[in-house]
Design a protein around this motif. Sequence first.
Motif, PDB file in Angstrom:
ATOM      1  N   ALA A  78      -3.618   0.435   4.486  1.00 35.61           N
ATOM      2  CA  ALA A  78      -4.607   0.035   3.403  1.00 35.61           C
ATOM      3  C   ALA A  78      -5.424   1.071   3.103  1.00 35.61           C
ATOM      4  CB  ALA A  78      -5.172  -1.336   3.537  1.00 35.61           C
TER       5      ALA A  78
ATOM      6  N   GLN B 260      -8.540   6.464   5.337  1.00 34.80           N
ATOM      7  CA  GLN B 260      -8.334   5.483   4.260  1.00 34.80           C
ATOM      8  C   GLN B 260      -8.685   6.333   2.721  1.00 34.80           C
ATOM      9  OE1 GLN B 260      -9.492   4.715   6.898  1.00 34.80           O
ATOM     10  NE2 GLN B 260      -8.334   3.077   7.399  1.00 34.80           N
TER      11      GLN B 260
ATOM     12  N   HIS C 185       0.900  -1.123  -0.011  1.00 36.51           N
ATOM     13  CA  HIS C 185      -0.033  -0.041   0.035  1.00 36.51           C
ATOM     14  C   HIS C 185       0.790   1.279   0.059  1.00 36.51           C
ATOM     15  CE1 HIS C 185      -3.230  -2.885   1.017  1.00 36.51           C
ATOM     16  NE2 HIS C 185      -2.475  -3.237   1.928  1.00 36.51           N
TER      17      HIS C 185
END
Length: 236
Positions: free
Chosen positions: A117, A134, A90
């Motif tokens: 992530a 995120q 990631h």
Amino acid sequence: MMSLDCRIPLEKIALIQSDLGLPENFRDCLIPKYPEIFSVKIVNGSEHLNLERWDSTLAVTAREESLDVTILEPESKKPLQRDGNFPGPHAFKMKYAPGFRPNVSYLEEVHKWQKMAFPSPYLSARRIDPVTPQARKRAVAVLHELLSLTMEKRLSSHKLDSFHNEYQLPCKLLLCLVKNHGIFYITNKGARSTVILKDAYDGCHLVVKCPLLQFQDKFVSLIGRPCPNLNNQIAV
């Protein structure tokens, strides 16, 4: 495929057609050749390029394609890197300015961010809460992918910002770019600045040139002129 509703106003595509390497008359000469993939539809009174067929094989970002799986190591075994880089699935490639000296707390935050992530830019943004960390990292990934799709891996900031609604870009785009200065380089301040993808350049030169740019270089050399040089424009 990355846009919110799998469609983009034709006038916005025309705005960056030269950056994408599209012919000036792409509306009439290119789109009709692929009716199984594209269609032109009127939405809210304006023409939109509509995606007719989703291709999962194309839903892979340039960042993912460049990952070296041979160096991916368990996170616990990798110490903090002073350049901000981290060999995780990631992570983004970081290239800080030579004079930048981050402290330990800054590197720890970068390390934490690199490990986090996030949803793929090709996953519908409607499924994602935009206020989450995120989602903010996904926005960086969207910008990275948009720049990767251009011939010279760069766009003016006002062109990027024109796609705000289609890609749900950050409201404070310039702040997002500055905050992620290890990934993006901004030539000047203001609305007409140019945003450059750092990992696409080695110094002032593109690492990989598309066939159209290679042809342009050959043509320029044949007429006895030096190839375009970005030394006076950028310092990545």
